[in-house]
Design an enzyme around this catalytic site. Structure first.
Site, PDB file in Angstrom:
ATOM      1  N   CYS A 112       0.816  -1.223   0.000  1.00  0.00           N
ATOM      2  CA  CYS A 112       0.000   0.000   0.000  1.00  0.00           C
ATOM      3  C   CYS A 112       0.848   1.272   0.000  1.00  0.00           C
ATOM      4  CB  CYS A 112      -0.925   0.013   1.208  1.00  0.00           C
ATOM      5  SG  CYS A 112      -1.913  -1.486   1.309  1.00  0.00           S
ATOM      6  N   HIS A 252      -4.074   6.765   3.027  1.00  0.00           N
ATOM      7  CA  HIS A 252      -4.341   5.461   2.417  1.00  0.00           C
ATOM      8  C   HIS A 252      -5.714   4.993   2.904  1.00  0.00           C
ATOM      9  CE1 HIS A 252      -4.188   1.396   1.207  1.00  0.00           C
ATOM     10  NE2 HIS A 252      -3.931   0.901   2.400  1.00  0.00           N
ATOM     11  N   ASN A 282     -10.139  -1.037  -0.394  1.00  0.00           N
ATOM     12  CA  ASN A 282      -8.695  -0.826  -0.276  1.00  0.00           C
ATOM     13  C   ASN A 282      -8.021  -1.281  -1.572  1.00  0.00           C
ATOM     14  OD1 ASN A 282      -5.972  -1.004   0.293  1.00  0.00           O
ATOM     15  ND2 ASN A 282      -6.238  -1.929   2.316  1.00  0.00           N
TER      16      ASN A 282
END
Ligand code: UT7
Length: 325
Positions: A112, A252, A282
């Site tokens: 990520c 994020h 996500n």
């Protein structure tokens, strides 16, 4: 004067998979997913929407906005853990598609954190050579890396891509203010993805569950909150700025509850935190550049605004970045 973002772009696959759709696949409910994650829907790549293809679409938009030709790009970085091939890199495929013939290209495997690590690399290159232009992309088709029988993971992740073109600006007070990035491989087992099983019998990994994400969600959650908080505090320490100086926060998009906890601890004003996790879930390295592009296109960023980015992902990898827009 510094490294500025000249243009942004994003691409989301057409197909949406809602929580109600997921109810038919695993033992879960819309109510559980919304309460525990904030996610309502996510996108799933289909034909013509491989990682490099959505990355290419995002890149074209970013180049277009920047007014930069593909031939002017010196370095092309893709943050990804879900390229359709292990080699060549996703970045080389994007380079071929857009015709960035003068660039060198490679992927950053930082889960990520891939996009923010890419921005860090770009900033350092551009500081060393003011003529340098860098295309940084975060792109994933994590739907191809999920165990669709595992309700701990398949409800969380989604597909998408975002891109930014970076270069030098002589404008006073604009550009990357600072970065503060970290990794810790000691806790890798809380979030990982195996390779395909080895063809060398001596290098086989006995417990290889296949090429999909394995996650101890509850543990990752705890580390994510603490790590993002620490990296932001560390970055404020390095730069001398405080939360009061920040105009917009683009975190994020892992889980709404994680973001609420970080926001609470650091007293981030709710209206300054950009959220789109409800729409896309996500998307790993792609969440930040997608949110950045949406914010940019909605004209929510004014020259001179201080923008704070923060991330956390497998590795573990994490960090924060401050940019004066
Ligand atoms: O991108 C960076 C890396 N990733 C992350 O940041 C993700 C971090 N973690 C999370 O977002 C959350 O931990 C999850 C969304 C993955 C899970 O939420 P949670 O609140 O931590 O749930 P849990 O794993 O503690 O599970 C609570 C209960 C369990 O049942 P019992 O043992 O209490 O009876 C689970 O079996 O919820 C159950 N459960 C589910 N129930 C319905 C787990 N997944 C589901 C599900 N639907 N999809």
């Amino acid at each position: 004067m510094g490294t500025v973002i000249l243009g942004t772009g994003s691409c989301l696959p057409r197909k949406a998979l809602t929580n109600f759709d997921l109810e038919k696949i695993v033992d879960t409910s819309d109510e559980w997913i919304r309460t525990r994650t904030g996610i309502e829907s996510r996108r799933i790549g289909g034909k013509g929407e491989k990682t490099y293809q959505i990355a290419t679409a995002a890149a074209r938009q970013a180049l277009d906005m920047a007014g930069v030709a593909p031939e002017e790009i010196d370095l092309l970085i893709v943050g990804t853990i879900s390229s359709h091939m292990l080699m060549p890199s996703c970045a080389c495929f994007v380079q071929k598609e857009i015709g960035a013939v003068n660039a060198f290209a490679y992927d950053v495997n930082a889960a990520c954190s891939g996009f923010l690590y890419g921005i860090d690399i770009a900033d350092k290159q551009i500081r060393a050579d003011h003529d340098f232009k860098v295309l940084v992309i975060g792109a994933e088709t994590l739907s191809s890396r999920l165990n669709w029988r595992d309700r701990n993971t398949c409800i969380v992740f989604g597909d998408g891509a975002g891109a930014a073109v970076l270069g030098h600006s002589d404008d006073d007070g604009r550009g990357v203010i600072g970065t503060n990035h970290c990794s810790d491989g000691r806790l890798w087992q809380l979030l990982y993805m195996h390779n395909a099983p080895s063809t060398n019998p001596d290098l086989l990994v006995a417990d290889n569950p296949g090429v999909h994400i394995v996650m101890e969600g509850r543990e990752v959650f705890k580390y994510a909150v603490k790590a993002m908080e620490d990296s932001i505090v560390g970055l404020f320490g390095k730069t001398g700025l405080t939360m009061a100086d920040v105009d917009l926060i683009i975190p994020h998009q892992a889980n709404m509850r994680i973001l609420k906890k970080v926001a609470e601890r650091l007293e981030m004003p709710e209206e300054k935190v950009v959220l789109n996790v409800m729409n896309y879930g996500n998307t790993s390295a792609a969440t930040i550049p997608i949110a950045l592009d949406e914010t940019n296109r909605a004209a929510m960023l004014r020259p001179g605004d201080t923008v704070l980015f923060c991330t956390f992902g497998g590795g573990f990898t994490w960090g924060a970045t401050l940019i004066s827009w």
